[in-house]
Write an enzyme that holds these catalytic residues in place. Structure first.
Site: not given
Ligand code: BES
Ligand code: MN
Ligand code: ZN
Length: 507
Positions: A265, A270, A277, A288, A348, A350, A352
């Site tokens: 990933k 993010d 967030k 991230d 959020d 994201e 996956r």
């Protein structure tokens, strides 16, 4: 404020030479045979008699002796009980000694731990390797973004003088592995205004060129043509477009064997998207991308250090989860290249979404022997396991055993979490096949893993490792300073190393 200077400018290894300092191991019984160091024996006896010198693991006491007109520093490094010493302990031992050496601005040190390794009956190479890893990890600088106002002075280079051939070979391996980890940490540290998806792709291309890997970057029209819907959707609102980065190691001899595939990933920032967030939770989200950074690091180690005789492919799913008029929304539905439809319920979740593309690609295009993905996927895994273990999901018994073995050797710990079929209920959507997040609070790390199972062909051994708790540390710990750990590089390097050693895996 005093700005921390990096520990060492660089670390070198030599079999012999003059040294300003000496590292000696001391077990808890504090016995040191006179023949170990005859000239300094009386000095040593006196130091060992001090109350502060306990011989406990990581205890450190210094003494000095005069050799001709030069003062030689001796570091008495506690090793605990011989029966309780493990090769992996040499990582932290190297860090304890190394911090002191850096403080004292020592440039040459004689490492004389061989006799104790032998007495404890440990594998000399493995101990040397852990010592090299610890020293190399400690030498990470992480100050590339200090400006003229705080730029610390340049540290000194360090030379380790290691007479024992086997221990020294281990140290050299450990240092090289640590430099692959440090590459991942440099990328992690790079701020999101610089480390965009295409910037990561350039770093990957550069590393590939230096290491003899093949690199391909899918972006723009090609990404569309390949139906990388998750990447395209997550990346929609960002001025920095998404890409899929593919790194490939091919063995020299050539092979028809299926590759081992690593997926990372790589969310360069993010914000959470429209499901934004909170300000506290957003800070640090430049990290991230650490799953992808670790995959890049391990690919370097694979091609320059391990060189297995089977192919290895690294896939980085890179995008920025930003906010704008073009943002993906909750309620959007996207259709993946394998036909699975996903209703977005939380922008959020994201990670996956982008991993799904890379996993589909891995199964369909690479026809892999096995897949391991690394992802800073959920805050839930941080709640569950803290910073001590990564969350491991794997239903294939042999891959599970190999990963657990690699975790033990590398010291990068994994703890298995369940993927029972009953959890699948949580991810059912009333309008599409799946939701990307269940509105309830149940089993967050497992929700992520269950989601990913829909993008991996059943017969392919696969493991998902949620590294959200372990990719960085919030204070100095062992060989790490506050910041990124490069978690996953050493674990996956050891997995590859283990596969290479296994006869079963050979043609
Ligand atoms: N990148 C975060 C997970 C994360 C949290 C990584 C803390 C490192 C430290 C991920 O994309 C995320 O936002 N996850 C959400 C999932 C939720 C919306 C289903 C989370 O864990 O809160
Ligand atoms: Mn998120
Ligand atoms: Zn994320």
């Amino acid at each position: 404020m005093r700005i921390r200077r990096a520990m060492f400018q660089s670390v070198h290894v030599a079999p012999e030479g003059e040294a300003e300092a000496l590292i000696l191991g001391v077990f808890q019984d504090k016995r040191v045979a006179p023949e170990v160091f005859p000239e300094a024996f009386p000095t040593l006896q006196a130091a060992l008699a001090r109350r502060e010198c306990t011989g406990e693991k990581e205890n450190l006491v210094e003494t000095f002796y005069l050799k001709e007109d030069r003062e030689i520093r001796i570091l008495l490094l506690g090793l605990g009980q011989p029966g309780a010493l493990r090769p992996g302990d040499f990582r932290n031992l190297a860090a304890v000694a190394g911090r002191r050496l850096a403080q004292a601005r020592i440039c040459t040190v004689h490492v004389a731990l061989g006799p104790q390794v032998r007495e404890a009956g440990l594998d000399m190479n493995a101990c040397g390797r852990a010592f090299g890893e610890g020293t190399g990890l400690l030498a990470w600088k992480g100050d590339a973004f200090r400006g003229s106002a705080t730029k610390p002075e340049t540290p000194d280079p360090l030379t380790l003088i290691v007479p024992d051939d086997t221990f020294r070979a281990g140290v050299e391996y450990g240092l090289r592995l640590a430099s692959a980890v440090n590459l991942a940490r440099d990328l992690s540290q790079t701020p999101p205004n610089i480390a965009t998806p295409l910037w990561i792709a350039e770093r990957a291309e550069q590393m590939a060129q230096q290491s003899g890997l093949h690199c391909r970057v899918l972006q723009g029209e090609e990404l569309k043509a390949e139906r990388m819907e998750g990447l395209l959707h997550v990346g929609r609102a960002s001025a920095n477009p998404p890409c899929l980065i593919r790194l490939e190691y091919r063995p020299e001899k050539g092979t028809t064997r299926p590759p081992v595939v690593f997926v990372g990933k790589t969310i360069t920032y993010d914000t959470g998207g429209l499901s934004i967030k909170s300000r506290e939770n957003m800070v640090g989200m430049k990290r991230d991308k650490d799953g992808g950074c670790a995959v890049l690091g391990v690919m370097q180690a694979v091609s320059t250090l391990i060189r297995p005789d089977f192919p290895v492919v690294g896939l980085l799913a890179a995008a920025e989860n930003s906010i704008g008029a073009a943002s993906m929304r909750s309620d959007d539905v996207i259709t993946y290249r394998n036909g699975v439809t996903v209703e977005i319920t939380n922008t959020d979740a994201e990670g996956r979404l982008v991993l799904a593309d890379a996993l589909c690609w891995a199964c369909e295009i690479e026809k892999p022997a096995l897949i391991v993905d690394l992802a800073t996927l959920t805050g839930g895994v941080v709640v569950a396991l803290g910073s001590v273990y990564a969350g491991l999901f794997c239903e294939d018994v042999s891959l599970l055993a190999r990963l657990e073995r690699a975790a033990e050797v590398s010291g990068e710990r994994v703890w298995r979490l369940p993927l029972h079929a009953e959890y699948r209920e949580l991810m059912k959507s009333p309008v599409a096949d799946l939701v990307n997040s269940n509105p309830g609070r149940k089993a967050h790390p497992i929700q992520g893993a269950v989601f990913l199972t829909h993008f991996v062909e059943r017969k392919i051994p696969w493991a998902h490792i949620d590294i959200a708790g372990v990719h960085a540390v919030d204070a100095d710990r062992g060989p790490f300073i506050k910041g990124p750990t490069g978690y996953g590089v050493r674990l996956l390097a050891e997995l590859v190393h283990g596969l290479q050693k296994e006869d079963l895996w050979q043609d």
